[in-house]
Design a protein around this motif. Structure first.
Motif, PDB file in Angstrom:
ATOM      1  N   LYS A  39      64.571 -27.223  39.593  1.00 20.27           N
ATOM      2  CA  LYS A  39      65.928 -26.787  39.256  1.00 20.27           C
ATOM      3  C   LYS A  39      66.370 -27.162  37.843  1.00 20.27           C
ATOM      4  CE  LYS A  39      67.277 -26.536  44.026  1.00 20.27           C
ATOM      5  NZ  LYS A  39      68.196 -26.870  45.058  1.00 20.27           N
ATOM      6  N   ARG A  40      65.439 -27.557  37.006  1.00 21.74           N
ATOM      7  CA  ARG A  40      65.731 -27.824  35.594  1.00 21.74           C
ATOM      8  C   ARG A  40      65.339 -26.602  34.775  1.00 21.74           C
ATOM      9  NH1 ARG A  40      66.072 -33.585  34.177  1.00 21.74           N
ATOM     10  NH2 ARG A  40      67.261 -34.400  35.917  1.00 21.74           N
ATOM     11  N   ILE A  41      65.933 -26.459  33.613  1.00 19.82           N
ATOM     12  CA  ILE A  41      65.614 -25.329  32.742  1.00 19.82           C
ATOM     13  C   ILE A  41      64.245 -25.559  32.116  1.00 19.82           C
ATOM     14  CG2 ILE A  41      66.311 -24.086  30.665  1.00 19.82           C
ATOM     15  CD1 ILE A  41      69.213 -24.801  31.491  1.00 19.82           C
ATOM     16  N   LEU A  42      63.438 -24.520  32.132  1.00 23.85           N
ATOM     17  CA  LEU A  42      62.055 -24.595  31.681  1.00 23.85           C
ATOM     18  C   LEU A  42      61.823 -23.547  30.602  1.00 23.85           C
ATOM     19  CD1 LEU A  42      59.059 -25.501  32.198  1.00 23.85           C
ATOM     20  CD2 LEU A  42      58.971 -23.692  33.917  1.00 23.85           C
ATOM     21  N   PHE A  43      61.141 -23.934  29.521  1.00 25.32           N
ATOM     22  CA  PHE A  43      60.754 -22.997  28.476  1.00 25.32           C
ATOM     23  C   PHE A  43      59.242 -22.918  28.462  1.00 25.32           C
ATOM     24  CE2 PHE A  43      64.981 -24.103  27.250  1.00 25.32           C
ATOM     25  CZ  PHE A  43      65.491 -22.930  26.746  1.00 25.32           C
ATOM     26  N   GLN A  44      58.737 -21.708  28.519  1.00 32.54           N
ATOM     27  CA  GLN A  44      57.293 -21.486  28.493  1.00 32.54           C
ATOM     28  C   GLN A  44      56.969 -20.607  27.295  1.00 32.54           C
ATOM     29  OE1 GLN A  44      57.696 -19.572  32.290  1.00 32.54           O
ATOM     30  NE2 GLN A  44      56.347 -21.080  33.222  1.00 32.54           N
ATOM     31  N   THR A  45      55.852 -20.860  26.652  1.00 37.23           N
ATOM     32  CA  THR A  45      55.439 -20.007  25.540  1.00 37.23           C
ATOM     33  C   THR A  45      54.122 -19.329  25.885  1.00 37.23           C
ATOM     34  OG1 THR A  45      54.334 -21.862  24.459  1.00 37.23           O
ATOM     35  CG2 THR A  45      56.583 -21.391  23.773  1.00 37.23           C
ATOM     36  N   MET A  46      54.045 -18.062  25.500  1.00 33.67           N
ATOM     37  CA  MET A  46      52.830 -17.292  25.738  1.00 33.67           C
ATOM     38  C   MET A  46      52.763 -16.182  24.700  1.00 33.67           C
ATOM     39  SD  MET A  46      51.676 -15.123  29.088  1.00 33.67           S
ATOM     40  CE  MET A  46      51.603 -16.555  30.120  1.00 33.67           C
ATOM     41  N   MET A  47      51.656 -16.120  24.004  1.00 34.80           N
ATOM     42  CA  MET A  47      51.425 -15.070  23.006  1.00 34.80           C
ATOM     43  C   MET A  47      52.577 -14.965  22.009  1.00 34.80           C
ATOM     44  SD  MET A  47      49.644 -12.322  25.574  1.00 34.80           S
ATOM     45  CE  MET A  47      49.509 -11.068  24.338  1.00 34.80           C
ATOM     46  N   ALA A  48      52.981 -16.094  21.454  1.00 29.68           N
ATOM     47  CA  ALA A  48      54.005 -16.205  20.408  1.00 29.68           C
ATOM     48  C   ALA A  48      55.405 -15.830  20.886  1.00 29.68           C
ATOM     49  CB  ALA A  48      53.625 -15.385  19.187  1.00 29.68           C
ATOM     50  N   GLN A  49      55.625 -15.789  22.198  1.00 28.34           N
ATOM     51  CA  GLN A  49      56.958 -15.550  22.740  1.00 28.34           C
ATOM     52  C   GLN A  49      57.303 -16.676  23.704  1.00 28.34           C
ATOM     53  OE1 GLN A  49      57.484 -11.703  24.431  1.00 28.34           O
ATOM     54  NE2 GLN A  49      57.334 -10.676  22.464  1.00 28.34           N
ATOM     55  N   ALA A  50      58.580 -17.015  23.766  1.00 27.88           N
ATOM     56  CA  ALA A  50      59.052 -18.052  24.683  1.00 27.88           C
ATOM     57  C   ALA A  50      59.829 -17.414  25.818  1.00 27.88           C
ATOM     58  CB  ALA A  50      59.932 -19.056  23.939  1.00 27.88           C
ATOM     59  N   ARG A  51      59.721 -18.014  27.000  1.00 26.93           N
ATOM     60  CA  ARG A  51      60.440 -17.525  28.174  1.00 26.93           C
ATOM     61  C   ARG A  51      61.220 -18.684  28.759  1.00 26.93           C
ATOM     62  NH1 ARG A  51      58.826 -16.681  33.985  1.00 26.93           N
ATOM     63  NH2 ARG A  51      60.353 -15.170  34.696  1.00 26.93           N
ATOM     64  N   CYS A  52      62.463 -18.419  29.127  1.00 28.68           N
ATOM     65  CA  CYS A  52      63.333 -19.427  29.697  1.00 28.68           C
ATOM     66  C   CYS A  52      63.567 -19.110  31.166  1.00 28.68           C
ATOM     67  CB  CYS A  52      64.663 -19.409  28.943  1.00 28.68           C
ATOM     68  SG  CYS A  52      65.848 -20.613  29.530  1.00 28.68           S
ATOM     69  N   SER A  53      63.444 -20.112  32.048  1.00 26.43           N
ATOM     70  CA  SER A  53      63.677 -19.904  33.480  1.00 26.43           C
ATOM     71  C   SER A  53      64.084 -21.226  34.112  1.00 26.43           C
ATOM     72  CB  SER A  53      62.415 -19.344  34.146  1.00 26.43           C
ATOM     73  OG  SER A  53      61.344 -20.258  34.002  1.00 26.43           O
ATOM     74  N   ILE A  54      64.415 -21.174  35.393  1.00 33.62           N
ATOM     75  CA  ILE A  54      64.722 -22.369  36.154  1.00 33.62           C
ATOM     76  C   ILE A  54      63.459 -22.774  36.903  1.00 33.62           C
ATOM     77  CG2 ILE A  54      66.175 -23.377  37.960  1.00 33.62           C
ATOM     78  CD1 ILE A  54      67.778 -22.604  35.504  1.00 33.62           C
TER      79      ILE A  54
END
Length: 56
Positions: A39-54
């Motif tokens: 339930k914490r905010i998570l940032f993931q990076t893949m192929m020079a793009q970042a994704r934000c999710s819970i």
């Protein structure tokens, strides 16, 4: 700042995190040295793009 070499800024693009009070155009501070917890905010990076999710 606990991990200066792993801390960076990202500009948010999109509206998927509005419920978490993160809006299009916001600048967020990301510390890649912190652990992920449910339930914490998570940032993931893949192929020079970042994704934000819970984290589940």
């Amino acid at each position: 700042m606990k991990h200066p070499s792993g801390t960076y800024f990202l500009r948010v693009s999109g509206t998927s995190m509005i419920d978490a009070q993160i809006f299009d155009g916001d600048i967020v501070i990301v510390d890649s040295g912190l652990r992920t917890y449910p339930k914490r905010i998570l940032f993931q990076t893949m192929m020079a793009q970042a994704r934000c999710s819970i984290a589940s």
